[in-house]
Design a protein around this motif. Structure first.
Motif, PDB file in Angstrom:
ATOM      1  N   ILE A  27       0.869  -1.184   0.000  1.00 47.01           N
ATOM      2  CA  ILE A  27       0.000   0.000   0.000  1.00 47.01           C
ATOM      3  C   ILE A  27       0.902   1.228   0.000  1.00 47.01           C
ATOM      4  O   ILE A  27       1.692   1.427   0.930  1.00 47.01           O
ATOM      5  CB  ILE A  27      -0.960  -0.017   1.201  1.00 47.01           C
ATOM      6  N   ILE A  28       0.832   1.992  -1.081  1.00 48.19           N
ATOM      7  CA  ILE A  28       1.782   3.075  -1.289  1.00 48.19           C
ATOM      8  C   ILE A  28       1.053   4.401  -1.334  1.00 48.19           C
ATOM      9  O   ILE A  28       0.053   4.550  -2.027  1.00 48.19           O
ATOM     10  CB  ILE A  28       2.565   2.831  -2.592  1.00 48.19           C
ATOM     11  N   LYS A  29       1.571   5.367  -0.577  1.00 48.86           N
ATOM     12  CA  LYS A  29       0.975   6.701  -0.576  1.00 48.86           C
ATOM     13  C   LYS A  29       1.915   7.689  -1.260  1.00 48.86           C
ATOM     14  O   LYS A  29       3.107   7.725  -0.947  1.00 48.86           O
ATOM     15  CB  LYS A  29       0.686   7.140   0.869  1.00 48.86           C
ATOM     16  N   GLY A  59       3.039  -8.153  -7.553  1.00 51.63           N
ATOM     17  CA  GLY A  59       2.118  -8.528  -6.471  1.00 51.63           C
ATOM     18  C   GLY A  59       0.946  -7.576  -6.348  1.00 51.63           C
ATOM     19  O   GLY A  59       0.798  -6.626  -7.108  1.00 51.63           O
ATOM     20  N   LEU A  60       0.106  -7.856  -5.375  1.00 48.48           N
ATOM     21  CA  LEU A  60      -1.077  -7.028  -5.141  1.00 48.48           C
ATOM     22  C   LEU A  60      -0.656  -5.675  -4.580  1.00 48.48           C
ATOM     23  O   LEU A  60       0.274  -5.585  -3.796  1.00 48.48           O
ATOM     24  CB  LEU A  60      -2.013  -7.734  -4.157  1.00 48.48           C
ATOM     25  N   LYS A  61      -1.354  -4.633  -4.991  1.00 48.25           N
ATOM     26  CA  LYS A  61      -0.968  -3.283  -4.566  1.00 48.25           C
ATOM     27  C   LYS A  61      -2.147  -2.329  -4.598  1.00 48.25           C
ATOM     28  O   LYS A  61      -3.108  -2.537  -5.342  1.00 48.25           O
ATOM     29  CB  LYS A  61       0.164  -2.758  -5.453  1.00 48.25           C
ATOM     30  N   ILE A  62      -2.029  -1.298  -3.778  1.00 48.00           N
ATOM     31  CA  ILE A  62      -3.033  -0.228  -3.699  1.00 48.00           C
ATOM     32  C   ILE A  62      -2.261   1.087  -3.678  1.00 48.00           C
ATOM     33  O   ILE A  62      -1.228   1.195  -3.019  1.00 48.00           O
ATOM     34  CB  ILE A  62      -3.884  -0.362  -2.408  1.00 48.00           C
ATOM     35  N   LEU A  63      -2.767   2.081  -4.412  1.00 48.92           N
ATOM     36  CA  LEU A  63      -2.161   3.418  -4.382  1.00 48.92           C
ATOM     37  C   LEU A  63      -3.117   4.374  -3.690  1.00 48.92           C
ATOM     38  O   LEU A  63      -4.332   4.334  -3.927  1.00 48.92           O
ATOM     39  CB  LEU A  63      -1.881   3.894  -5.815  1.00 48.92           C
ATOM     40  N   LEU A  70       4.629   6.388 -11.745  1.00 50.62           N
ATOM     41  CA  LEU A  70       3.522   5.519 -12.171  1.00 50.62           C
ATOM     42  C   LEU A  70       4.030   4.331 -12.984  1.00 50.62           C
ATOM     43  O   LEU A  70       3.479   3.229 -12.932  1.00 50.62           O
ATOM     44  CB  LEU A  70       2.464   6.316 -12.950  1.00 50.62           C
ATOM     45  N   LYS A  71       5.128   4.556 -13.710  1.00 52.94           N
ATOM     46  CA  LYS A  71       5.761   3.447 -14.428  1.00 52.94           C
ATOM     47  C   LYS A  71       6.317   2.430 -13.415  1.00 52.94           C
ATOM     48  O   LYS A  71       6.071   1.227 -13.540  1.00 52.94           O
ATOM     49  CB  LYS A  71       6.868   3.992 -15.335  1.00 52.94           C
ATOM     50  N   ASP A  72       7.032   2.941 -12.411  1.00 48.94           N
ATOM     51  CA  ASP A  72       7.568   2.044 -11.371  1.00 48.94           C
ATOM     52  C   ASP A  72       6.447   1.304 -10.655  1.00 48.94           C
ATOM     53  O   ASP A  72       6.547   0.097 -10.391  1.00 48.94           O
ATOM     54  CB  ASP A  72       8.356   2.849 -10.319  1.00 48.94           C
ATOM     55  N   PHE A  73       5.381   2.033 -10.335  1.00 48.96           N
ATOM     56  CA  PHE A  73       4.257   1.422  -9.616  1.00 48.96           C
ATOM     57  C   PHE A  73       3.640   0.298 -10.453  1.00 48.96           C
ATOM     58  O   PHE A  73       3.311  -0.768  -9.933  1.00 48.96           O
ATOM     59  CB  PHE A  73       3.211   2.479  -9.269  1.00 48.96           C
ATOM     60  N   SER A  74       3.500   0.557 -11.763  1.00 47.90           N
ATOM     61  CA  SER A  74       2.927  -0.462 -12.649  1.00 47.90           C
ATOM     62  C   SER A  74       3.766  -1.727 -12.663  1.00 47.90           C
ATOM     63  O   SER A  74       3.231  -2.835 -12.794  1.00 47.90           O
ATOM     64  CB  SER A  74       2.841   0.062 -14.089  1.00 47.90           C
ATOM     65  N   GLU A  75       5.073  -1.545 -12.549  1.00 47.03           N
ATOM     66  CA  GLU A  75       5.981  -2.696 -12.638  1.00 47.03           C
ATOM     67  C   GLU A  75       6.168  -3.420 -11.309  1.00 47.03           C
ATOM     68  O   GLU A  75       6.762  -4.500 -11.266  1.00 47.03           O
ATOM     69  CB  GLU A  75       7.347  -2.240 -13.199  1.00 47.03           C
ATOM     70  N   ILE A 127     -12.858  -4.004  -1.386  1.00 50.65           N
ATOM     71  CA  ILE A 127     -11.458  -3.776  -1.792  1.00 50.65           C
ATOM     72  C   ILE A 127     -10.828  -5.123  -2.144  1.00 50.65           C
ATOM     73  O   ILE A 127     -10.096  -5.258  -3.124  1.00 50.65           O
ATOM     74  CB  ILE A 127     -10.670  -3.055  -0.669  1.00 50.65           C
ATOM     75  N   ASN A 128     -11.174  -6.119  -1.350  1.00 49.91           N
ATOM     76  CA  ASN A 128     -10.711  -7.476  -1.582  1.00 49.91           C
ATOM     77  C   ASN A 128     -11.233  -8.057  -2.906  1.00 49.91           C
ATOM     78  O   ASN A 128     -10.503  -8.735  -3.622  1.00 49.91           O
ATOM     79  CB  ASN A 128     -11.188  -8.331  -0.417  1.00 49.91           C
ATOM     80  N   VAL A 129     -12.497  -7.794  -3.212  1.00 52.22           N
ATOM     81  CA  VAL A 129     -13.072  -8.232  -4.496  1.00 52.22           C
ATOM     82  C   VAL A 129     -12.250  -7.641  -5.645  1.00 52.22           C
ATOM     83  O   VAL A 129     -11.900  -8.328  -6.604  1.00 52.22           O
ATOM     84  CB  VAL A 129     -14.556  -7.790  -4.622  1.00 52.22           C
ATOM     85  N   PHE A 130     -11.926  -6.359  -5.542  1.00 53.94           N
ATOM     86  CA  PHE A 130     -11.144  -5.718  -6.608  1.00 53.94           C
ATOM     87  C   PHE A 130      -9.779  -6.397  -6.753  1.00 53.94           C
ATOM     88  O   PHE A 130      -9.381  -6.790  -7.856  1.00 53.94           O
ATOM     89  CB  PHE A 130     -10.950  -4.222  -6.314  1.00 53.94           C
ATOM     90  N   LEU A 131      -9.083  -6.557  -5.629  1.00 48.00           N
ATOM     91  CA  LEU A 131      -7.741  -7.150  -5.660  1.00 48.00           C
ATOM     92  C   LEU A 131      -7.766  -8.568  -6.211  1.00 48.00           C
ATOM     93  O   LEU A 131      -6.933  -8.929  -7.046  1.00 48.00           O
ATOM     94  CB  LEU A 131      -7.142  -7.171  -4.245  1.00 48.00           C
ATOM     95  N   GLN A 132      -8.733  -9.353  -5.768  1.00 42.13           N
ATOM     96  CA  GLN A 132      -8.772 -10.766  -6.161  1.00 42.13           C
ATOM     97  C   GLN A 132      -9.249 -10.945  -7.602  1.00 42.13           C
ATOM     98  O   GLN A 132      -9.184 -12.040  -8.145  1.00 42.13           O
ATOM     99  CB  GLN A 132      -9.622 -11.582  -5.190  1.00 42.13           C
ATOM    100  N   ASN A 133      -9.731  -9.863  -8.219  1.00 39.91           N
ATOM    101  CA  ASN A 133     -10.114  -9.928  -9.627  1.00 39.91           C
ATOM    102  C   ASN A 133      -9.140  -9.149 -10.511  1.00 39.91           C
ATOM    103  O   ASN A 133      -9.497  -8.704 -11.603  1.00 39.91           O
ATOM    104  CB  ASN A 133     -11.544  -9.426  -9.805  1.00 39.91           C
ATOM    105  N   GLY A 134      -7.928  -8.997 -10.020  1.00 42.60           N
ATOM    106  CA  GLY A 134      -6.864  -8.437 -10.856  1.00 42.60           C
ATOM    107  C   GLY A 134      -6.893  -6.925 -11.008  1.00 42.60           C
ATOM    108  O   GLY A 134      -6.223  -6.384 -11.895  1.00 42.60           O
ATOM    109  N   MET A 135      -7.660  -6.241 -10.169  1.00 42.17           N
ATOM    110  CA  MET A 135      -7.700  -4.780 -10.259  1.00 42.17           C
ATOM    111  C   MET A 135      -6.824  -4.155  -9.174  1.00 42.17           C
ATOM    112  O   MET A 135      -6.616  -4.747  -8.120  1.00 42.17           O
ATOM    113  CB  MET A 135      -9.133  -4.278 -10.104  1.00 42.17           C
ATOM    114  N   THR A 136      -6.319  -2.963  -9.464  1.00 39.62           N
ATOM    115  CA  THR A 136      -5.476  -2.236  -8.518  1.00 39.62           C
ATOM    116  C   THR A 136      -6.194  -0.961  -8.071  1.00 39.62           C
ATOM    117  O   THR A 136      -6.311  -0.009  -8.848  1.00 39.62           O
ATOM    118  CB  THR A 136      -4.126  -1.874  -9.189  1.00 39.62           C
ATOM    119  N   PRO A 137      -6.703  -0.943  -6.833  1.00 36.94           N
ATOM    120  CA  PRO A 137      -7.433   0.237  -6.357  1.00 36.94           C
ATOM    121  C   PRO A 137      -6.523   1.462  -6.215  1.00 36.94           C
ATOM    122  O   PRO A 137      -5.405   1.351  -5.708  1.00 36.94           O
ATOM    123  CB  PRO A 137      -7.952  -0.201  -4.979  1.00 36.94           C
ATOM    124  N   ILE A 138      -7.026   2.603  -6.700  1.00 39.95           N
ATOM    125  CA  ILE A 138      -6.317   3.874  -6.604  1.00 39.95           C
ATOM    126  C   ILE A 138      -7.221   4.825  -5.827  1.00 39.95           C
ATOM    127  O   ILE A 138      -8.237   5.302  -6.361  1.00 39.95           O
ATOM    128  CB  ILE A 138      -6.059   4.476  -8.016  1.00 39.95           C
TER     129      ILE A 138
END
Lengths: 260, 260
Positions: free
Chosen positions: B8-10, B34-38, B26-31, B134-145
Motif C-alpha cells: 500500500i503506497i501513498k 504482487g497485489l498493490k493499492i495506491l 507511475l511506471k515504477d508502480f505499474s511494474e 477492496i478485496n473483491v477488486f484485488l482478487q479480480n486483478g484490479m489495482t485500487p487507486i
C-alpha cells in the motif's frame, strides 16, 4: 440457464441540473429491484465552471468541442463532482454504488474522434466495452455508475457521449443479461407534438422512425439518440425505452418503446 | 495458509505537482509485482483552481479548512482530475487501475470532524474501511487507486487526510494480507539533519521516536505521519516505511523503517 435481467438507465442534464428531481430520481433508482447500471451525462455545472475561469465552451451540432482546458473541466465535473455526489447519495439510500469512468478497470476503451470536417478535440468514439469487470462489480452486489469520460489506453482521457456509452454497455452485456435500456429525459417519451406532453408515441419501429423523420417530428438532438436505440436493438438488447425519469417508479407513466 | 503480500503506497503533492516525477513513479508502480493499492494526496491544482475562481483556501495546522465551496474544488480535483488521469496513465502501463473515492462501494466510511477549537468544515475522520469490496477488486486483478475523499453514508462527501487513509486501509486489510505500507515524500526518509539528504535514520522505534521529538528532529507535519505509522504497526501492519518514491524500484535507495 435463463439470463438475469439488467436495467441500464441513462439520465441527462435536465435531472442533474435540478437537485430536487435528482434526489427523487436517485431514491427511485435505489429502490429499483435487480441488477442495474446508471449512466449520467453532464449538465450546466461544466459550463458554469468553464465560464468562471474564463473559458468559452464551444458547442457544434449539439456536441461539445473538447480542447485540453475543457477536457480538464469535464473530467473534474463529470468524474469528480457529479459522479461522486451521485454515488454518495445512492450509498445513503443503501444502493452500493460504484462510481466509474471508462478508464477505471479499463471498462470503456475509445479513440480520439478522427478529424474530418470538424476537430472535436478530445472527444471519444467507443471501440470496446470490457464487460468482464463490469460483471465482477454486478455479481458482487455493486451498482456501477458511469460518467461520460472514457480513455484510449494511451493515457488519454476522452469526453464521450453518455447516450452512446449507455448503448454500448448494453450491447456488450447483452449476451449475458436480458437488458432493459432506459433513456430518460425531460419529456414523457417521443412526442407527436412538442406542445402536447401527452402526445407520447407508444411504439416506434424502424419503419415508423423513417416516417417520423420525414414528417419532421423527430429532429436534431433526438436523431443520434434514436440511432443509439436502434443500434442497441439490432445488437441484441432486449428492450429499449425513452421516457421521463419517473418511468422507473410509476407503472402508469407513459413512455416510448423502440422496436426493430 | 500463508497470507498474500499487499503493498500500500501513498504519494503526496510533491510527486503530483511534478509531471515527470509522476510519470516515472507511475511506471515504477505499474511494474511493482504482487497485489498493490495506491493512495494519492492532492497537490497544488486544488489551490490554483480555487484561486482562479476567486476562492481563498484556508490552511490551519497543516490541514485544509474545507467549506462547501472548497469541498467542491477538492472533489473535482482529487476524485476527478487527478484520480482519473493517474488511472488512465496506469492503464497505459498495463496496470489494471480502478480509481476510487471512499464513497465508491462504501469503501471508506467517515464522519465530519467534531468541532472543538477549530471548525475544519467538511473534513472527514475515518470510522471504518470496508475491506470486503477492496478485496473483491484485488482478487479480480484490479489495482485500487484511492483519492483523499470519503463519505459519511448520509450523502455527504468529506475531505480526508491521505496519510490516514493509507494507514486505515492497511489496518483493515492486515488480517488477510501481509501489508507493506510505504509513505513516499520528497526526502529519502526521516532525516537527522534537514540540510543533509543522506542523513537518513534507518530505523525508528517508538522509544527513538520520543527522543527524536524531544531533540526537535521530528516536528510539525511529520508528527501526524509518524502517528499514522505507529498506529498501523500496533494494529497488525507488518512493515511501515518512509522514503523517496524511487524506493519502490531502487533496491539501493535508503529509507526509514518504522519499528514498534
Amino acid at each position: 440457464m435463463a439470463k438475469q435481467s439488467l436495467s441500464i438507465i441513462k439520465i441527462g442534464g435536465n435531472i442533474i441540473n435540478n437537485s430536487e428531481l435528482l434526489s427523487s430520481f436517485l431514491k427511485d433508482f435505489s429502490e429499483l429491484e435487480g441488477l442495474k447500471i446508471l449512466v449520467h451525462g453532464g449538465g450546466k455545472k461544466a459550463t458554469s465552471l468553464a465560464n468562471s475561469i474564463g473559458l468559452e465552451p464551444k458547442i457544434l451540432h449539439g456536441r461539445r468541442i473538447t480542447d485540453k482546458a475543457n477536457l480538464e473541466i469535464v473530467t473534474m465535473v463529470y468524474a469528480g463532482l457529479l459522479n461522486k455526489n451521485i454515488t454518495a447519495v445512492l450509498q445513503q439510500n443503501n444502493c452500493n454504488a460504484l462510481g466509474l469512468s471508462g478508464a477505471d478497470a479499463n471498462c470503456i476503451l475509445a479513440h480520439k474522434r478522427i478529424v474530418k470536417d470538424v476537430d472535436y478535440g478530445f472527444a471519444g468514439d467507443i471501440d470496446t466495452v470490457h464487460s468482464n469487470n463490469i460483471n465482477v462489480f454486478l455479481q458482487n452486489g455493486m451498482t456501477p455508475i458511469f460518467c461520460a469520460i472514457t480513455h484510449d489506453k494511451n493515457g488519454q482521457l476522452l469526453n464521450t457521449n453518455a447516450d452512446t456509452i449507455a448503448a454500448e454497455i448494453s450491447i456488450a452485456m447483452a449476451n449475458q443479461y436480458n437488458i432493459s435500456l432506459i433513456y430518460t429525459f425531460e419529456m414523457n417519451g417521443v412526442l407527436r407534438s412538442i406542445e402536447d406532453k401527452n402526445s407520447v408515441i407508444e411504439n416506434i419501429d424502424s419503419k415508423k422512425y423513417e416516417t417520423l423523420k420525414l414528417e419532421g417530428i423527430i429532429t436534431d438532438g433526438m436523431l443520434p439518440k434514436m440511432e443509439n436505440c436502434f443500434n442497441a436493438l439490432e445488437k441484441g438488447v432486449e428492450k429499449v425505452v425513452i421516457g421521463n425519469p419517473s418511468v422507473i417508479r410509476d407503472k402508469n407513466q407513459s413512455f416510448t418503446t423502440l422496436i426493430l
